[in-house]
Enzyme design. Structure first.
Site, short mmCIF file in Angstrom:
data_model
loop_
_atom_site.label_atom_id
_atom_site.label_comp_id
_atom_site.label_asym_id
_atom_site.label_seq_id
_atom_site.Cartn_x
_atom_site.Cartn_y
_atom_site.Cartn_z
N SER A 72 -4.08 -10.80 -11.98
CA SER A 72 -4.61 -9.82 -12.95
C SER A 72 -3.48 -9.16 -13.73
O SER A 72 -3.55 -9.05 -14.96
CB SER A 72 -5.40 -8.70 -12.28
OG SER A 72 -5.96 -9.10 -11.10
N SER A 102 -1.18 -11.31 -7.84
CA SER A 102 -1.22 -10.53 -9.07
C SER A 102 -1.55 -11.36 -10.31
O SER A 102 -0.91 -11.20 -11.36
CB SER A 102 0.09 -9.79 -9.31
OG SER A 102 0.27 -8.88 -8.29
N GLU A 113 -6.20 -1.52 -16.12
CA GLU A 113 -6.88 -2.00 -14.91
C GLU A 113 -7.63 -0.85 -14.21
O GLU A 113 -8.75 -1.04 -13.74
CB GLU A 113 -5.87 -2.65 -13.95
CG GLU A 113 -6.57 -3.29 -12.78
CD GLU A 113 -5.85 -4.45 -12.15
OE1 GLU A 113 -4.92 -5.01 -12.78
OE2 GLU A 113 -6.21 -4.81 -11.02
N ASP A 135 2.57 -4.23 -9.42
CA ASP A 135 2.39 -5.58 -9.95
C ASP A 135 2.77 -5.68 -11.42
O ASP A 135 3.49 -6.59 -11.84
CB ASP A 135 0.92 -6.02 -9.77
CG ASP A 135 0.45 -5.90 -8.33
OD1 ASP A 135 1.31 -5.74 -7.45
OD2 ASP A 135 -0.77 -5.96 -8.10
N HIS A 153 0.83 -1.21 0.00
CA HIS A 153 0.00 0.00 0.00
C HIS A 153 0.87 1.27 0.00
O HIS A 153 0.45 2.31 0.47
CB HIS A 153 -1.00 -0.01 1.16
CG HIS A 153 -2.02 -1.11 1.01
ND1 HIS A 153 -3.14 -0.97 0.22
CD2 HIS A 153 -2.06 -2.37 1.49
CE1 HIS A 153 -3.84 -2.09 0.24
NE2 HIS A 153 -3.20 -2.96 1.01
N THR A 154 2.05 1.15 -0.52
CA THR A 154 2.93 2.32 -0.68
C THR A 154 2.99 2.77 -2.14
O THR A 154 3.28 3.93 -2.41
CB THR A 154 4.37 1.99 -0.23
OG1 THR A 154 4.72 0.71 -0.79
CG2 THR A 154 4.46 1.90 1.29
N ASP A 155 2.72 1.85 -3.09
CA ASP A 155 2.95 2.22 -4.50
C ASP A 155 2.07 3.38 -4.95
O ASP A 155 2.54 4.30 -5.62
CB ASP A 155 2.87 1.01 -5.45
CG ASP A 155 1.54 0.30 -5.50
OD1 ASP A 155 0.65 0.60 -4.67
OD2 ASP A 155 1.37 -0.58 -6.37
N ALA A 181 -5.63 -14.67 -4.95
CA ALA A 181 -4.81 -14.99 -3.78
C ALA A 181 -3.86 -13.86 -3.43
O ALA A 181 -3.04 -13.99 -2.54
CB ALA A 181 -4.03 -16.28 -4.05
N GLY A 182 -3.93 -12.76 -4.16
CA GLY A 182 -3.03 -11.64 -3.88
C GLY A 182 -1.66 -11.83 -4.51
O GLY A 182 -0.69 -11.22 -4.07
C1 GLA Z 1 -2.46 -4.71 -5.08
C2 GLA Z 1 -2.25 -3.58 -6.09
C3 GLA Z 1 -0.84 -3.00 -5.99
C4 GLA Z 1 -0.48 -2.64 -4.55
C5 GLA Z 1 -0.82 -3.79 -3.61
C6 GLA Z 1 -0.64 -3.43 -2.16
O1 GLA Z 1 -1.65 -5.78 -5.42
O2 GLA Z 1 -2.47 -4.05 -7.40
O3 GLA Z 1 -0.72 -1.90 -6.85
O4 GLA Z 1 -1.13 -1.46 -4.16
O5 GLA Z 1 -2.15 -4.25 -3.77
O6 GLA Z 1 0.71 -3.18 -1.90
#
Ligand code: GLA
Length: 400
Positions: A131, A129, A163, A175, A38-40, A126-127
């Site tokens: 997508s 990426s 996206e 990602d 959550h920094t990007d 699942a987090g």
């Molecule tokens: C998702 C988003 C990224 C990033 C993360 C959290 O994967 O696609 O851009 O914000 O959450 O770090």
């Protein structure tokens, strides 16, 4: 999940029997983020690595301005023309490749139509990426097929825009960037404002073990929770910029400045800001700790990151907290934390290779005993980013 790894020859043969003609084949990986979540989208820093799970795209030309896309995972085909691309007319999975087709066309690429078969090894939802992997694989496939130059940073930005605009998720750049630029055995220390990055070697003999809690928010709600976090950060920036100069994003604020301005912010917004600002500091420290093989510090930073995401940013959940606790109790583990957007999904642990099998079986058994769920555990290493894979046609003597 489709069988892993996918054999590109099998994919090409399946493509040939579905569409006729031998395809070109491209692939793009999912990712795991070692620290910096959550920094990007706050112009901050991240430290992701591409993992050896890829989304594959087999592709051939058409000349009727039509795109026919088949998903091996969903077993569904969609047909679309550029002129009538409306998001709501298409199934969710297909919005990722369609958004990319639209962005490529908007950016001036002439695409005459294509048959595309998409098959992904990246666990969905699942987090990791999945997508971004679909988007980047589609972009590489189309650019390669129509003989455009592939510039990885441009591809990443274009996929992020797809996206944001077509799918409607306000993701940052991490990602797509690491899916395009990933390097074997390295994480990328990326400045999400300048898009400059440095390769950080993962210490030899270290495995990145990803534990999937198998918990995910119901469809759609994680996107809106994610967007709500972004809005809270934006509110923080607005209020801080009233009293601090040169603040465009939370990246521009120090912890000391945040403390001074604390009474200008609601408690929630203050804690969101504190996570982002402190996490940015940890990313830089983690990059140096990995470079100097200071695994003790790596473990402390990962633990602090997890606490901050849990308590200040509030994107963890009981299953992620449990998985991190179980991971840190094992032998040969240097650090563990949730990874990615959160609200369910995966943790990442850095584990000595020799302890990896024992780690996997013990964590899986303990997690099952406590939750009644069988987790999936993936033993990964940092892998190559997107590219073309050459597969010779068996039916003809012409290379693909
Ligand atoms: C998702 C988003 C990224 C990033 C993360 C959290 O994967 O696609 O851009 O914000 O959450 O770090």
């Amino acid at each position: 999940m489709i069988s892993h790894p996918i054999d590109p020859k099998v994919l090409a043969a399946q493509f040939e029997s579905r569409f006729g003609g031998w395809p070109q084949i491209y692939r793009a990986p999912g990712r795991v983020n070692l620290i910096g979540d959550h920094t990007d989208y706050n112009d901050g820093f991240v430290l992701p690595a591409a993992i050896g799970f890829y989304c594959w795209a087999a592709i051939s030309r058409r000349s009727d301005n039509t795109f026919v896309i088949f998903s091996e995972n969903v077993q569904e085909t969609i047909t679309a023309q550029l002129e009538n691309l409306s998001r709501d007319a298409f199934a969710k999975w297909s919005r990722y490749p369609l958004g990319v087709i639209q962005q490529l066309a908007n950016s001036g690429c002439r695409l005459d139509g294509a048959n595309i078969c998409i098959s992904s090894e990246v666990p969905m939802g699942a987090g990791l990426s999945s997508s971004a992997a679909i988007e980047v694989a589609t972009a590489y496939a189309l650019l390669g097929l129509f003989d455009y130059e592939i510039e990885p940073t441009r591809v990443a930005l274009l996929c992020q825009k797809a996206e944001n605009e077509f799918v409607g998720a306000r993701c940052g750049i991490m990602d797509q960037f690491v899916s395009s630029h990933g390097q074997a055995r390295h994480a990328l220390f990326l400045d999400c404002r300048s898009l400059e990055y440095r390769k950080i070697r993962i210490p030899d003999g270290m495995r990145l073990i990803i534990c999937n809690t198998m918990v995910q928010r119901e469809l759609g709600s994680s996107d809106s929770l994610y967007n709500a976090r972004r809005a809270e950060c934006e509110e923080g920036v607005r209020r801080l910029a009233e009293v601090l100069s040169d603040v465009r994003a939370l990246r521009d604020v120090t912890l000391a400045e945040l403390e001074k301005c604390r009474d200008r912010l609601s408690d929630v917004v203050y804690r969101r800001c504190r996570h982002v600002i402190s996490e940015n500091e940890r990313v830089g420290q983690m990059a140096s700790a990995l470079e100097s093989n200071n695994m003790g510090l790596v473990g402390k930073l990962m633990a602090a990151s997890h606490r901050s995401l849990r308590d200040d940013y509030e994107v963890s959940c009981p299953e992620l907290d449990l998985m991190v606790r179980l991971a840190t109790q094992q032998e040969g583990v240097h650090g563990a934390r949730m990874t990615g957007a959160g609200f369910g999904g995966c943790t990442v642990s850095m584990v000595d290779a020799e302890f990896a099998p024992q780690f996997q079986s013990r964590v899986a058994a303990a997690y099952l005993a406590e939750t009644g769920r069988t987790p999936e555990i993936y033993n990964c290493e940092a892998s190559e980013g997107a590219g073309r894979v050459s597969v010779e046609s068996q039916a003809s003597d012409k290379p693909a």
